[in-house]
Design an enzyme around this catalytic site. Structure first.
Site, short mmCIF file in Angstrom:
data_model
loop_
_atom_site.label_atom_id
_atom_site.label_comp_id
_atom_site.label_asym_id
_atom_site.label_seq_id
_atom_site.Cartn_x
_atom_site.Cartn_y
_atom_site.Cartn_z
N ASP A 1 0.67 -1.19 -0.12
CA ASP A 1 -0.02 -0.04 -0.10
C ASP A 1 1.05 1.18 0.04
O ASP A 1 1.82 1.20 0.61
CB ASP A 1 -0.93 0.00 1.22
CG ASP A 1 -2.12 0.91 0.93
OD1 ASP A 1 -2.14 1.57 -0.03
OD2 ASP A 1 -2.84 0.92 2.04
N HIS B 1 2.28 3.53 -8.98
CA HIS B 1 2.11 2.09 -9.11
C HIS B 1 3.22 1.59 -9.75
O HIS B 1 3.78 0.54 -9.80
CB HIS B 1 0.74 1.86 -10.00
CG HIS B 1 -0.46 2.40 -9.23
ND1 HIS B 1 -0.52 1.75 -7.97
CD2 HIS B 1 -1.43 3.04 -9.43
CE1 HIS B 1 -1.72 2.20 -7.57
NE2 HIS B 1 -2.23 3.01 -8.47
N LEU C 1 10.41 -20.37 -5.30
CA LEU C 1 9.25 -19.70 -4.60
C LEU C 1 8.07 -19.77 -5.29
O LEU C 1 8.01 -19.64 -6.41
CB LEU C 1 10.00 -18.02 -4.41
CG LEU C 1 8.73 -17.13 -3.94
CD1 LEU C 1 8.47 -17.16 -2.55
CD2 LEU C 1 9.16 -15.73 -4.39
#
Ligand code: IPE
Ligand code: IPE
Ligand code: MG
Length: 247
Positions: free
Chosen positions: A21, A38, A132
């Site tokens: 955020d 962003h 991962l």
């Protein structure tokens, strides 16, 4: 001593979830439009994913777009969807190089066709990677997920495939989009907000929470290591006494 040096390799969390955020506020601080934030946030995703893979974390779940985010101005939603496509195109070689497998959770049916297509391609291409697992939460909200789970369970019950007695925490978990993924050990939220914002409500039942004021584009690998070190100093009791868990 850096935070990296303080990490105990024997206590690496299996699953870290992050509410990324603060992109908009970061852009504003720099006198730019929200999309600039962003874009910078994508760079942070790249850095943190690479660090997580190196550290041996098994699952990294990133909250990229919530159900509620569909209510943002159309211009931002469209630009975010385009950015997702561009990011996947750009990042797929790095995922392959780092042996990362991409997964998604959320209501992908709401994504524009090109975005969904791009994700499907990358999921397929990385499906044999064994390092991962990078889980992107896209068009995701926990209440959506739980509602869907209930709907499917009732459908199965109506078809005689499920009885009330068969419902327990394990069977219910199988109806969630996170089926097969262990619950997060650690939740990180950046940007100084102290809320969950409809993220993994069921799965976070016993996760350790780590909140930082740092805005997501400013969140460095060293900040990430700091969160891991902090996590490693927590005592996870799961309802038991301290004596019970340290015995
Ligand atoms: C997080 O940054 C990214 C998404 C929700 C897509 P925000 O866009 O929420 O940034 P702030 O909270 O407005 O600063
Ligand atoms: C949460 O961030 C969702 C994502 C990070 C994708 P928001 O910025 O949408 O959260 P709220 O609405 O401020 O709680
Ligand atoms: Mg926000």
């Amino acid at each position: 001593m850096t935070y990296k040096d303080q990490i105990n390799p024997n206590r690496i969390p299996t699953h870290v979830a992050i509410i990324m955020d603060g992109n908009g506020r970061w852009a504003k601080q720099h006198g730019m439009k929200r999309m600039f934030g962003h874009r910078q946030g994508v760079q942070t995703v790249h850095n943190i994913t690479t660090a997580a893979a190196e550290m041996g974390i098994r699952y990294l779940t990133l909250y990229a777009f919530s159900t509620e985010n569909w209510n943002r101005p159309q211009e931002e939603v469209d630009a975010l969807m385009a950015l997702l496509v561009e990011t996947i195109r750009q990042e797929t070689p790095t995922l392959m190089e780092n042996n990362v497998r991409l997964m998604t959770i959320g209501d992908l049916s709401r994504l524009p066709e090109t975005t969904r297509q791009k994700f499907m391609e990358c999921i397929e291409m990385t499906s044999h990677n064994t390092g991962l697992n990078m889980v992107l939460a896209l068009s995701y909200s926990s209440r959506w997920e739980i509602t869907e789970a209930l709907r499917r369970a009732v459908q199965q019950a109506q078809q005689g495939l499920l009885t009330a007695e068969q419902i327990n925490e394990d069977t219910l978990s199988c109806y969630l989009t996170t089926a097969g993924i262990p619950d997060p050990d650690l939740l990180i939220r950046t940007s100084g907000e102290y809320r969950i914002s409809n993220f993994l409500l069921w799965q976070l039942a016993y996760s350790e929470m780590y909140f930082t004021d740092c805005l997501w584009p400013d969140f460095t690998v060293e900040h990430f290591y700091q969160a891991i070190v902090d996590y490693q100093h927590r005592e996870r009791r799961f309802g038991k006494t301290s004596e019970q868990v340290t015995e």
